[in-house]
Design a protein around this motif. Structure first.
Motif, PDB file in Angstrom:
ATOM      1  N   ILE A 229      34.629  41.547  41.697  1.00  0.00           N
ATOM      2  CA  ILE A 229      33.496  40.623  41.826  1.00  0.00           C
ATOM      3  C   ILE A 229      33.334  39.802  40.551  1.00  0.00           C
ATOM      4  CG2 ILE A 229      30.970  40.520  42.004  1.00  0.00           C
ATOM      5  CD1 ILE A 229      31.113  42.846  43.955  1.00  0.00           C
ATOM      6  N   GLU A 230      33.483  40.468  39.405  1.00  0.00           N
ATOM      7  CA  GLU A 230      33.395  39.733  38.140  1.00  0.00           C
ATOM      8  C   GLU A 230      34.538  38.742  37.998  1.00  0.00           C
ATOM      9  OE1 GLU A 230      33.351  40.596  33.298  1.00  0.00           O
ATOM     10  OE2 GLU A 230      33.419  42.260  34.731  1.00  0.00           O
ATOM     11  N   GLU A 231      35.746  39.174  38.357  1.00  0.00           N
ATOM     12  CA  GLU A 231      36.908  38.308  38.217  1.00  0.00           C
ATOM     13  C   GLU A 231      36.851  37.129  39.181  1.00  0.00           C
ATOM     14  OE1 GLU A 231      40.067  37.355  35.940  1.00  0.00           O
ATOM     15  OE2 GLU A 231      38.892  39.207  35.729  1.00  0.00           O
ATOM     16  N   SER A 232      36.287  37.343  40.376  1.00  0.00           N
ATOM     17  CA  SER A 232      36.198  36.260  41.368  1.00  0.00           C
ATOM     18  C   SER A 232      35.189  35.193  40.976  1.00  0.00           C
ATOM     19  CB  SER A 232      35.841  36.831  42.744  1.00  0.00           C
ATOM     20  OG  SER A 232      34.555  37.437  42.724  1.00  0.00           O
ATOM     21  N   GLY A 233      34.388  35.454  39.959  1.00  0.00           N
ATOM     22  CA  GLY A 233      33.449  34.453  39.472  1.00  0.00           C
ATOM     23  C   GLY A 233      33.972  33.667  38.287  1.00  0.00           C
ATOM     24  N   GLN A 234      35.198  33.924  37.858  1.00  0.00           N
ATOM     25  CA  GLN A 234      35.778  33.220  36.719  1.00  0.00           C
ATOM     26  C   GLN A 234      36.231  31.809  37.124  1.00  0.00           C
ATOM     27  OE1 GLN A 234      35.738  34.557  33.627  1.00  0.00           O
ATOM     28  NE2 GLN A 234      34.719  36.357  34.524  1.00  0.00           N
ATOM     29  N   ASP A 235      36.541  30.999  36.112  1.00  0.00           N
ATOM     30  CA  ASP A 235      36.930  29.598  36.363  1.00  0.00           C
ATOM     31  C   ASP A 235      38.191  29.508  37.216  1.00  0.00           C
ATOM     32  OD1 ASP A 235      34.783  28.734  34.899  1.00  0.00           O
ATOM     33  OD2 ASP A 235      35.914  28.489  33.024  1.00  0.00           O
ATOM     34  N   HIS A 236      39.156  30.417  36.985  1.00  0.00           N
ATOM     35  CA  HIS A 236      40.400  30.309  37.758  1.00  0.00           C
ATOM     36  C   HIS A 236      40.153  30.541  39.240  1.00  0.00           C
ATOM     37  CE1 HIS A 236      41.099  34.614  38.673  1.00  0.00           C
ATOM     38  NE2 HIS A 236      40.520  34.848  37.514  1.00  0.00           N
ATOM     39  N   ALA A 237      39.174  31.403  39.572  1.00  0.00           N
ATOM     40  CA  ALA A 237      38.863  31.649  40.982  1.00  0.00           C
ATOM     41  C   ALA A 237      38.218  30.422  41.624  1.00  0.00           C
ATOM     42  CB  ALA A 237      37.942  32.857  41.101  1.00  0.00           C
ATOM     43  N   ARG A 238      37.371  29.723  40.878  1.00  0.00           N
ATOM     44  CA  ARG A 238      36.773  28.495  41.420  1.00  0.00           C
ATOM     45  C   ARG A 238      37.830  27.424  41.642  1.00  0.00           C
ATOM     46  NH1 ARG A 238      32.308  30.278  38.174  1.00  0.00           N
ATOM     47  NH2 ARG A 238      33.178  29.322  36.277  1.00  0.00           N
ATOM     48  N   LEU A 239      38.795  27.361  40.742  1.00  0.00           N
ATOM     49  CA  LEU A 239      39.889  26.408  40.923  1.00  0.00           C
ATOM     50  C   LEU A 239      40.711  26.757  42.155  1.00  0.00           C
ATOM     51  CD1 LEU A 239      41.691  24.064  39.984  1.00  0.00           C
ATOM     52  CD2 LEU A 239      42.883  25.685  38.486  1.00  0.00           C
ATOM     53  N   GLU A 240      40.961  28.033  42.368  1.00  0.00           N
ATOM     54  CA  GLU A 240      41.748  28.465  43.524  1.00  0.00           C
ATOM     55  C   GLU A 240      41.015  28.177  44.831  1.00  0.00           C
ATOM     56  OE1 GLU A 240      41.990  32.360  42.054  1.00  0.00           O
ATOM     57  OE2 GLU A 240      43.442  31.796  40.507  1.00  0.00           O
ATOM     58  N   PHE A 254      45.281  36.812  42.941  1.00  0.00           N
ATOM     59  CA  PHE A 254      44.950  36.284  41.621  1.00  0.00           C
ATOM     60  C   PHE A 254      43.981  37.171  40.823  1.00  0.00           C
ATOM     61  CE2 PHE A 254      45.784  32.656  44.470  1.00  0.00           C
ATOM     62  CZ  PHE A 254      46.900  32.126  43.841  1.00  0.00           C
ATOM     63  N   ALA A 255      43.021  37.756  41.492  1.00  0.00           N
ATOM     64  CA  ALA A 255      41.987  38.506  40.768  1.00  0.00           C
ATOM     65  C   ALA A 255      42.353  39.980  40.580  1.00  0.00           C
ATOM     66  CB  ALA A 255      40.645  38.400  41.509  1.00  0.00           C
ATOM     67  N   LEU A 256      43.186  40.525  41.449  1.00  0.00           N
ATOM     68  CA  LEU A 256      43.428  41.968  41.417  1.00  0.00           C
ATOM     69  C   LEU A 256      44.145  42.405  40.156  1.00  0.00           C
ATOM     70  CD1 LEU A 256      43.166  44.666  42.843  1.00  0.00           C
ATOM     71  CD2 LEU A 256      45.300  44.196  44.056  1.00  0.00           C
ATOM     72  N   ARG A 257      45.146  41.658  39.724  1.00  0.00           N
ATOM     73  CA  ARG A 257      45.916  42.089  38.560  1.00  0.00           C
ATOM     74  C   ARG A 257      45.055  42.176  37.296  1.00  0.00           C
ATOM     75  NH1 ARG A 257      51.727  39.797  36.262  1.00  0.00           N
ATOM     76  NH2 ARG A 257      51.738  41.061  34.369  1.00  0.00           N
ATOM     77  N   PRO A 258      44.304  41.142  36.914  1.00  0.00           N
ATOM     78  CA  PRO A 258      43.445  41.320  35.729  1.00  0.00           C
ATOM     79  C   PRO A 258      42.326  42.332  35.952  1.00  0.00           C
ATOM     80  CG  PRO A 258      43.038  39.191  36.769  1.00  0.00           C
ATOM     81  CD  PRO A 258      44.262  39.761  37.410  1.00  0.00           C
ATOM     82  N   ALA A 259      41.898  42.498  37.210  1.00  0.00           N
ATOM     83  CA  ALA A 259      40.838  43.470  37.493  1.00  0.00           C
ATOM     84  C   ALA A 259      41.338  44.901  37.365  1.00  0.00           C
ATOM     85  CB  ALA A 259      40.275  43.236  38.899  1.00  0.00           C
ATOM     86  N   LEU A 260      42.653  45.116  37.413  1.00  0.00           N
ATOM     87  CA  LEU A 260      43.199  46.467  37.310  1.00  0.00           C
ATOM     88  C   LEU A 260      43.102  47.030  35.898  1.00  0.00           C
ATOM     89  CD1 LEU A 260      46.421  46.388  39.537  1.00  0.00           C
ATOM     90  CD2 LEU A 260      44.261  47.564  39.978  1.00  0.00           C
ATOM     91  N   ASN A 261      42.849  46.172  34.918  1.00  0.00           N
ATOM     92  CA  ASN A 261      42.798  46.642  33.529  1.00  0.00           C
ATOM     93  C   ASN A 261      41.739  47.723  33.323  1.00  0.00           C
ATOM     94  OD1 ASN A 261      43.570  46.762  30.879  1.00  0.00           O
ATOM     95  ND2 ASN A 261      42.458  44.937  30.246  1.00  0.00           N
TER      96      ASN A 261
END
Length: 338
Positions: A229-240, A254-261
């Motif tokens: 949810i946090e990652e889906s609110g980032q700028d890259h998600a809005r661009l996508e 797009f969001a799952l890989r950075p969210a796995l950290n």
């Protein structure tokens, strides 16, 4: 990356050194005299003096600490006061069964928890999300011993779908003896093609593994949901979204890989928690692992064995965190700058 690995390895070694000192202090603070426990309550003064000399109990504390650390490095983890066997040999027999149980439970938790978290993030504030949040809260909150008894009663006693206790059917030791390679029963059975013991172990493993996996599934699902949810609110998600990608594609591609950290960090924590939490589960299901060995050692005030269990769990925790740190360095290069 090499500097990152060296830094993390140095931190791990510092933690291990701290655990060694802590276990030494705990051994000296536990009530009772190890010499009396080893020689017996009716031992003569000469026998007690011999036992104290054997364990170095008359040396200054700093000398005892140095000798303790030196023995640990050389592989001498002391002698169990209860079994009269080297603690290292006892742990070599007991730990693989716990690793088998916890490893299976963690596999279930990862395979189930991450997709459940993705589902909750995809349908945020809707019914699937509500169901996932309630279910994960229950999974985290329910006492493991109560859940173990419920599953035993329903699926073993009433329905008869699974065995009620043990690691495998003991009668198979006569009809299909197992050749040991790793001391992990299910792995050894698979390597040697011992399908009767392999099948029996799988059947006995289902219920205790589900109980141990309950807490990790809940926390991994919640963390995956929050991170997505946090990652889906980032700028890259809005661009996508502007480029026409759907929400499911944004989350999974797009969001799952950075969210796995943060999820990887959590997995290391729940792995160590599952080992300790599995002690109760092993007692309920009569699983021949580290939990039963620890309980019997505590009952008999077997301080070398207690220290050995504590040190082993700590080492596993440190190793799990080190592996996760390495994985994080590959998954998200930004972590190498920390």
């Amino acid at each position: 990356m090499l500097r990152y690995l060296a830094r993390r390895l140095g931190q791990a070694l510092l933690v291990v050194a701290g655990v060694v000192v802590l276990t030494f202090v705990v051994m000296r603070l536990v009530p009772g005299d190890p010499a009396v426990a080893f020689a017996g309550p009716k031992a003569t003064p000469e026998q007690l003096a011999e036992a104290r000399a054997r364990f170095g109990l008359d040396d200054p504390l700093y000398v005892q600490l140095v000798n303790y650390a030196r023995d640990l490095v050389s592989g001498d983890w002391g002698t169990s006061l209860r079994t009269r066997q080297p603690v290292r040999d006892d742990l070599y027999v007991a730990f693989p069964a716990s690793l088998e149980l916890v490893g299976t439970a963690l596999l279930i938790a990862v395979v189930a928890g991450i997709p459940i978290g993705v589902l909750a993030a995809r349908f945020k504030t809707k019914f699937p999300d509500f169901g996932v949040r309630v279910g994960s809260m229950l999974a985290v909150s329910v006492p493991v011993f109560w859940l173990a008894l419920v599953l035993q009663t329903v699926f073993a006693t009433n329905l008869g779908w699974f065995p009620i206790a043990g690691e495998y059917d003991s009668s198979l030791d006569r009809t299909s003896p197992l050749t040991l390679w790793t001391n992990i029963t299910i792995v050894d059975a698979l390597i040697t093609g011992n399908w009767p013991i392999f099948t029996s172990t799988l059947q006995h493993l289902v219920l205790p593994a589900l109980v141990v996996a309950a807490y990790p599934v809940g926390v991994i699902a919640q963390m995956t949901r929050a991170a997505l949810i946090e990652e889906s609110g980032q700028d890259h998600a809005r661009l996508e979204r502007a480029l026409g990608f759907g929400e499911t594609s944004i989350l999974t591609k797009f969001a799952l890989r950075p969210a796995l950290n943060p999820v990887l960090s959590l997995i290391a924590l729940v792995f160590a928690y599952a080992i300790v939490n599995g002690f109760l589960v092993e007692a309920v299901f009569n699983w021949p692992g580290l939990g039963r060995y620890a309980v019997e050692s505590i009952r008999s005030l077997d301080t070398p064995a207690i220290a050995g269990v504590t040190l082993l769990v700590a080492l596993v925790y440190v190793l799990a965190n080190l592996v996760v740190d390495i994985l994080q360095g590959f998954v998200d290069p930004r972590t190498r700058m920390r």
